[in-house]
Design a protein around this motif. Sequence first.
Motif, PDB file in Angstrom:
ATOM      1  N   LEU A  64       0.842  -1.209   0.000  1.00  0.00           N
ATOM      2  CA  LEU A  64       0.000   0.000   0.000  1.00  0.00           C
ATOM      3  C   LEU A  64       0.874   1.254   0.000  1.00  0.00           C
ATOM      4  O   LEU A  64       0.567   2.246  -0.675  1.00  0.00           O
ATOM      5  N   MET A  67       2.135   1.633  -3.541  1.00  0.00           N
ATOM      6  CA  MET A  67       1.047   2.076  -4.436  1.00  0.00           C
ATOM      7  C   MET A  67       0.813   3.574  -4.291  1.00  0.00           C
ATOM      8  O   MET A  67       0.615   4.267  -5.290  1.00  0.00           O
ATOM      9  N   ALA A  71       1.233   6.267  -7.349  1.00  0.00           N
ATOM     10  CA  ALA A  71      -0.164   6.414  -7.792  1.00  0.00           C
ATOM     11  C   ALA A  71      -0.293   7.061  -9.162  1.00  0.00           C
ATOM     12  O   ALA A  71      -1.280   6.842  -9.870  1.00  0.00           O
ATOM     13  N   GLU A  93      -9.476  -3.864  -1.409  1.00  0.00           N
ATOM     14  CA  GLU A  93      -9.699  -2.483  -1.853  1.00  0.00           C
ATOM     15  C   GLU A  93      -8.641  -1.969  -2.823  1.00  0.00           C
ATOM     16  O   GLU A  93      -8.867  -0.971  -3.498  1.00  0.00           O
ATOM     17  N   HIS A  94      -7.472  -2.619  -2.882  1.00  0.00           N
ATOM     18  CA  HIS A  94      -6.369  -2.004  -3.626  1.00  0.00           C
ATOM     19  C   HIS A  94      -5.720  -2.872  -4.703  1.00  0.00           C
ATOM     20  O   HIS A  94      -4.914  -2.373  -5.469  1.00  0.00           O
TER      21      HIS A  94
END
Length: 228
Positions: A64, A67, A71, A93-94
């Motif tokens: 995360l 990411m 982004a 969710e990711h």
Amino acid sequence: MTTDFADRLHAVRDRIRAAERRFQRPPGAVRLLAVSKIQPAAAIAAMAAAGQTCFGENYVQEALDKMAALAALALEWHFIGPIQANKTRGIAEHFAWVHSVDRLKIAERLSAQRPESLPPLNVCLQVNIDREPTKHGLDPMAVSGIAAAVAALPRLRLRGLMAIPAPAADFSAQRPALARLRILQEQLIAAGLALDTLSMGMSDDLEAAIAEGATLVRVGTALFGPRR
Ligand SMILES: *Cc1c(COP(=O)(O)O)cnc(C)c1O
């Protein structure tokens, strides 16, 4: 540095193409997932600049963070590590894909937590193909029972099977375990599941995996160098 990454990426792509030819697989039949666990975001950015778009990560929080740092890039993230029940939300969710589902309970949580705004989460079931006591994954005998239940979950799309076979010395020693995973997948397809992904093959066995029908190889060391 960036050229090193481009050189290694081209070398791995060449290995994949050569294996496709040698084993009569259609050109482009095998996708490359770049396994970027432990690697810094800058290494992923360099690999992306060299043309790689799909990255595999093993640890939720580490992934995360990367990411968020990356982004601005259009990357496809695959989760390939062991899944703890309390970490499923971050995955649901990711990530676009999860290769390491090995319990129905985990699949149910991922389906329940997959946001409606995203397409269904692509899932592979991880199989402990050599039945190693220390390894994650479903027992091969348990796969068909759970596969139908996972395929029926509304927010998941069951795509196929994944395995990390026990290390084997050379090409011919690597093939049998990979063949067993392929046969297991063929049995599920014969039973009516629409599966298109066989996630097997890493830096040291990707040729054997492609010989046995891999459609996606997960490569870390050969792309990024040894992990510290
Ligand atoms: C680390 C890892 C890989 C990549 O292994 P290499 O030998 O570095 O290519 C592939 N799959 C999984 C599940 C991994 O954890």
